[in-house]
Design a protein around this motif. Structure first.
Motif, mmCIF file in Angstrom:
data_model
loop_
_atom_site.group_PDB
_atom_site.id
_atom_site.type_symbol
_atom_site.label_atom_id
_atom_site.label_comp_id
_atom_site.label_asym_id
_atom_site.label_seq_id
_atom_site.Cartn_x
_atom_site.Cartn_y
_atom_site.Cartn_z
ATOM 1 N N GLU A 35 -11.194 -4.628 -10.382
ATOM 2 C CA GLU A 35 -12.230 -4.976 -11.355
ATOM 3 C C GLU A 35 -12.190 -4.020 -12.545
ATOM 4 O OE1 GLU A 35 -17.035 -5.796 -11.695
ATOM 5 O OE2 GLU A 35 -16.209 -5.061 -9.805
ATOM 6 N N LEU A 36 -11.987 -2.749 -12.276
ATOM 7 C CA LEU A 36 -11.893 -1.770 -13.362
ATOM 8 C C LEU A 36 -10.629 -1.951 -14.191
ATOM 9 C CD1 LEU A 36 -13.094 1.429 -11.445
ATOM 10 C CD2 LEU A 36 -14.324 0.233 -13.278
ATOM 11 N N THR A 37 -9.598 -2.513 -13.596
ATOM 12 C CA THR A 37 -8.322 -2.713 -14.292
ATOM 13 C C THR A 37 -8.366 -3.912 -15.230
ATOM 14 O OG1 THR A 37 -7.087 -1.733 -12.470
ATOM 15 C CG2 THR A 37 -5.840 -3.133 -13.979
ATOM 16 N N ASP A 38 -8.781 -5.068 -14.693
ATOM 17 C CA ASP A 38 -8.717 -6.277 -15.523
ATOM 18 C C ASP A 38 -9.886 -7.243 -15.312
ATOM 19 O OD1 ASP A 38 -8.138 -7.437 -13.056
ATOM 20 O OD2 ASP A 38 -6.088 -7.999 -13.583
ATOM 21 N N ALA B 275 -7.613 10.395 -6.154
ATOM 22 C CA ALA B 275 -6.253 9.944 -6.473
ATOM 23 C C ALA B 275 -5.997 8.508 -6.018
ATOM 24 C CB ALA B 275 -5.242 10.888 -5.837
ATOM 25 N N THR B 276 -7.040 7.788 -5.624
ATOM 26 C CA THR B 276 -6.897 6.439 -5.092
ATOM 27 C C THR B 276 -6.444 5.466 -6.178
ATOM 28 O OG1 THR B 276 -8.650 6.911 -3.513
ATOM 29 C CG2 THR B 276 -8.082 4.601 -3.831
ATOM 30 N N THR B 277 -5.404 4.709 -5.872
ATOM 31 C CA THR B 277 -4.903 3.642 -6.742
ATOM 32 C C THR B 277 -4.671 2.404 -5.888
ATOM 33 O OG1 THR B 277 -2.564 4.171 -6.402
ATOM 34 C CG2 THR B 277 -3.696 5.334 -8.210
ATOM 35 N N SER C 171 0.911 -4.832 -13.312
ATOM 36 C CA SER C 171 2.137 -4.113 -13.640
ATOM 37 C C SER C 171 2.220 -2.891 -12.733
ATOM 38 C CB SER C 171 2.114 -3.668 -15.104
ATOM 39 O OG SER C 171 1.099 -2.684 -15.295
ATOM 40 N N ASP C 172 3.394 -2.313 -12.634
ATOM 41 C CA ASP C 172 3.548 -1.090 -11.856
ATOM 42 C C ASP C 172 2.628 0.005 -12.397
ATOM 43 O OD1 ASP C 172 5.508 -2.367 -10.356
ATOM 44 O OD2 ASP C 172 7.161 -1.513 -11.527
ATOM 45 N N THR C 173 2.504 0.060 -13.711
ATOM 46 C CA THR C 173 1.641 1.066 -14.342
ATOM 47 C C THR C 173 0.189 0.849 -13.964
ATOM 48 O OG1 THR C 173 3.170 1.304 -16.197
ATOM 49 C CG2 THR C 173 0.895 2.043 -16.555
ATOM 50 N N ASP C 174 -0.297 -0.389 -14.075
ATOM 51 C CA ASP C 174 -1.701 -0.665 -13.743
ATOM 52 C C ASP C 174 -1.984 -0.458 -12.257
ATOM 53 O OD1 ASP C 174 -2.528 -1.176 -16.319
ATOM 54 O OD2 ASP C 174 -2.320 -3.351 -16.141
ATOM 55 N N ALA C 175 -1.040 -0.822 -11.393
ATOM 56 C CA ALA C 175 -1.242 -0.655 -9.955
ATOM 57 C C ALA C 175 -1.331 0.815 -9.565
ATOM 58 C CB ALA C 175 -0.123 -1.340 -9.173
ATOM 59 N N SER D 157 0.206 9.689 2.265
ATOM 60 C CA SER D 157 0.653 8.290 2.276
ATOM 61 C C SER D 157 0.099 7.499 1.090
ATOM 62 C CB SER D 157 0.276 7.614 3.590
ATOM 63 O OG SER D 157 -1.126 7.424 3.690
ATOM 64 N N PHE D 158 -0.885 8.033 0.389
ATOM 65 C CA PHE D 158 -1.420 7.391 -0.815
ATOM 66 C C PHE D 158 -0.608 7.748 -2.056
ATOM 67 C CE2 PHE D 158 -5.177 7.391 1.896
ATOM 68 C CZ PHE D 158 -5.815 6.208 1.565
ATOM 69 N N THR D 159 0.246 8.759 -1.962
ATOM 70 C CA THR D 159 0.952 9.303 -3.116
ATOM 71 C C THR D 159 2.145 8.436 -3.486
ATOM 72 O OG1 THR D 159 0.264 11.512 -2.451
ATOM 73 C CG2 THR D 159 2.073 11.368 -4.033
ATOM 74 N N LEU D 160 2.217 8.073 -4.738
ATOM 75 C CA LEU D 160 3.303 7.237 -5.236
ATOM 76 C C LEU D 160 4.437 8.098 -5.766
ATOM 77 C CD1 LEU D 160 1.134 4.665 -7.215
ATOM 78 C CD2 LEU D 160 2.063 4.428 -4.897
ATOM 79 N N ASP D 161 5.638 7.534 -5.700
ATOM 80 C CA ASP D 161 6.772 8.194 -6.351
ATOM 81 C C ASP D 161 7.423 7.211 -7.305
ATOM 82 O OD1 ASP D 161 8.715 6.626 -4.866
ATOM 83 O OD2 ASP D 161 8.428 7.989 -3.177
ATOM 84 N N ASP D 162 8.449 7.650 -7.995
ATOM 85 C CA ASP D 162 9.088 6.825 -9.028
ATOM 86 C C ASP D 162 9.699 5.535 -8.475
ATOM 87 O OD1 ASP D 162 8.382 8.738 -10.861
ATOM 88 O OD2 ASP D 162 10.347 9.717 -10.869
ATOM 89 N N LYS D 163 10.004 5.500 -7.187
ATOM 90 C CA LYS D 163 10.628 4.321 -6.591
ATOM 91 C C LYS D 163 9.611 3.250 -6.210
ATOM 92 C CE LYS D 163 12.405 7.042 -3.709
ATOM 93 N NZ LYS D 163 12.928 7.810 -2.636
ATOM 94 N N ASP D 164 8.321 3.596 -6.206
ATOM 95 C CA ASP D 164 7.294 2.648 -5.774
ATOM 96 C C ASP D 164 6.980 1.648 -6.882
ATOM 97 O OD1 ASP D 164 6.895 3.697 -3.182
ATOM 98 O OD2 ASP D 164 5.650 5.304 -4.009
ATOM 99 N N THR D 165 7.204 0.371 -6.567
ATOM 100 C CA THR D 165 6.897 -0.710 -7.499
ATOM 101 C C THR D 165 5.956 -1.697 -6.818
ATOM 102 O OG1 THR D 165 8.729 -2.103 -6.748
ATOM 103 C CG2 THR D 165 9.206 -0.542 -8.555
ATOM 104 N N VAL D 166 5.296 -2.507 -7.602
ATOM 105 C CA VAL D 166 4.418 -3.535 -7.031
ATOM 106 C C VAL D 166 5.216 -4.414 -6.073
ATOM 107 C CG1 VAL D 166 3.107 -5.626 -7.593
ATOM 108 C CG2 VAL D 166 2.720 -3.522 -8.901
ATOM 109 N N ALA D 167 6.364 -4.876 -6.507
ATOM 110 C CA ALA D 167 7.179 -5.762 -5.665
ATOM 111 C C ALA D 167 7.634 -5.055 -4.393
ATOM 112 C CB ALA D 167 8.385 -6.269 -6.445
#
Length: 172
Positions: free
Chosen positions: A163-166, A54-56, A42-46, A94-104
């Motif tokens: 691995e830590l996620t699922d 801050a690595t995701t 999901s976008d949340t898990d990613a 460049s690692f920083t996400l914003d509200d527009k960033d989705t998995v897709a």
């Protein structure tokens, strides 16, 4: 019983290929593994922070999209307005996400950047040399090896985060 190798692995298929084919297949393999680590989340898990930094997973994909653009089109075949990112601040950002960033959206941007990188790289000989703002000069061969290293390193990070996620692990 004869042991077989999974034929879907590009590096295995190019095990007797020429230098360009081997380099390209290893880079494409790591690119594909990165996308496998992202997809299905999901976008949340990613975007979840699971380590002290801050690595995701999503941030890794966003960062490697910049890396692809920076090293191939911007350095080898710049268009008007292209600026090569040299600062550590920009790289970290460049690692920083914003509200527009989705998995897709991140997957699509990364796939587009990789396709452009492939097209640019294919138009030059491995010995083609370009000026680099920090290193002096670099060859396409060096860029490919560097991108294999950079992508593989971050895929390792993504593997741990996934691995830590699922609990999912592995390259395939």
């Amino acid at each position: 019983m004869e042991q077989t190798i999974d034929p879907t692995l590009g590096p295995v298929l190019t095990r007797t290929g020429d230098e360009r084919a081997v380099l390209a297949s290893f880079l494409d393999f790591h690119r594909a593994v990165l996308l496998r680590k992202l997809r299905g989340l999901s976008d949340t898990d990613a975007g979840r922070h699971l380590v002290p930094s801050a690595t995701t997973i999503a941030g890794l994909v966003k960062h490697l999209t910049l890396v692809e653009r920076n090293w191939f089109p911007t350095l080898l075949a710049p268009r008007p307005g292209d600026v090569y990112v040299t600062s550590d601040e920009d790289a970290v950002a460049s690692f920083t996400l914003d509200d527009k960033d989705t998995v897709a959206g991140l997957a699509e941007a990364y796939e587009r950047a990789c396709a452009r990188s492939r097209a640019v790289a294919e138009s030059f000989d491995l010995d083609h040399v370009v000026p680099h703002p920090q290193l002096g000069e670099v060859s396409l061969r060096w860029i490919l090896v560097h991108l294999i290293e950079e992508t593989a390193r971050h895929v390792g990070h993504a593997d741990i985060l996934r691995e830590l996620t699922d609990g999912e692990t592995g390259a395939v």
